[in-house]
Write a protein that holds these residues in place. Structure first.
Motif, PDB file in Angstrom:
ATOM      1  N   GLU A   8       0.748  -1.175  -0.021  1.00  0.00           N
ATOM      2  CA  GLU A   8       0.096   0.071  -0.018  1.00  0.00           C
ATOM      3  C   GLU A   8       0.856   1.260   0.031  1.00  0.00           C
ATOM      4  O   GLU A   8       2.109   1.301   0.295  1.00  0.00           O
ATOM      5  N   HIS A  58      -4.174  -0.238  -5.588  1.00  0.00           N
ATOM      6  CA  HIS A  58      -3.005   0.022  -4.798  1.00  0.00           C
ATOM      7  C   HIS A  58      -1.810  -0.947  -4.677  1.00  0.00           C
ATOM      8  O   HIS A  58      -0.757  -0.590  -4.318  1.00  0.00           O
ATOM      9  N   SER A  59      -2.242  -2.299  -4.700  1.00  0.00           N
ATOM     10  CA  SER A  59      -1.579  -3.315  -4.397  1.00  0.00           C
ATOM     11  C   SER A  59      -0.507  -3.196  -5.776  1.00  0.00           C
ATOM     12  O   SER A  59       0.774  -3.586  -5.566  1.00  0.00           O
TER      13      SER A  59
END
Length: 199
Positions: free
Chosen positions: A68, A109-110
């Protein structure tokens, strides 16, 4: 245990307190001999004296990074700290790699964080980021709460498919491959395990 270590360490002069763990491990090795192929020193996610001792004692570092954006600054600080410990106490310290954790399939986001980690390094060092990521799962959280390896939890509870156990097994194979050949591992991972491909 951490409080006891810190209390003892701060009674020792700077320059020696950072080497407590290394000296203790050397004494253990001399007493019992080479009983283990690999010793993993797990540290809390903080830049304290315990982490400094671990870096001063280790042959290699392994950086778990939560996938993240909030992990960017802490990772950069830890990477810098490892370099400082290498310069001051452990010139042979090397990095075996960086593994993404709490990866979430389909979450932008990963994938973005995984890409950022690779692009943070110059091209010749991008192999440092492991192909395998550890996906977020209830089973991993449950095993942590019960202080059990997730593989043991899966066997004990007869979990039909435990993605945490699958991911750690895949990561272990990639880790061993790197450790044995001392260079980027050429292992195959499933589509699910290549979290960046799921953007």
């Amino acid at each position: 245990a951490f409080n006891d270590f810190n209390e003892r360490a701060f009674q020792i002069p700077t320059g020696q307190r950072e080497l407590l763990l290394r000296n203790s491990l050397h004494q253990l090795y001399e007493a019992v001999g080479p009983r283990w192929d690999v010793v993993l020193i797990d540290c809390p996610p903080s830049l304290d004296l315990i982490t400094t001792n671990a870096l001063a004692a280790a042959d290699d570092t392994l950086f778990p990074v939560k996938l993240e954006s909030a992990s960017r600054t802490p990772f950069a600080r830890l990477w810098t700290a490892a370099g400082e410990v290498k310069d001051a106490f452990n010139p042979d310290l090397d990095c075996i790699g960086i593994v993404g954790t709490f990866a979430q399939k389909g979450r932008r986001h990963s994938a973005d964080m995984s890409q950022w980690l690779r692009e943070w390094f110059v091209e010749d060092l991008r192999w440092l980021v492991f192909d395998t990521s550890i996906r977020a799962s209830d089973h991993v959280a449950q095993s942590h709460g019960q202080r059990l390896p997730v593989t043991h939890l899966a066997r004990r509870d007869k979990i039909r498919r435990c993605i945490g156990a699958e991911d750690f097994a895949a990561f272990a194979a990639e880790f061993v491959s790197r450790a044995e050949i001392g260079m980027p591992a050429a292992t195959e991972t499933t589509e699910d395990q290549r979290i960046a491909s799921n953007a």
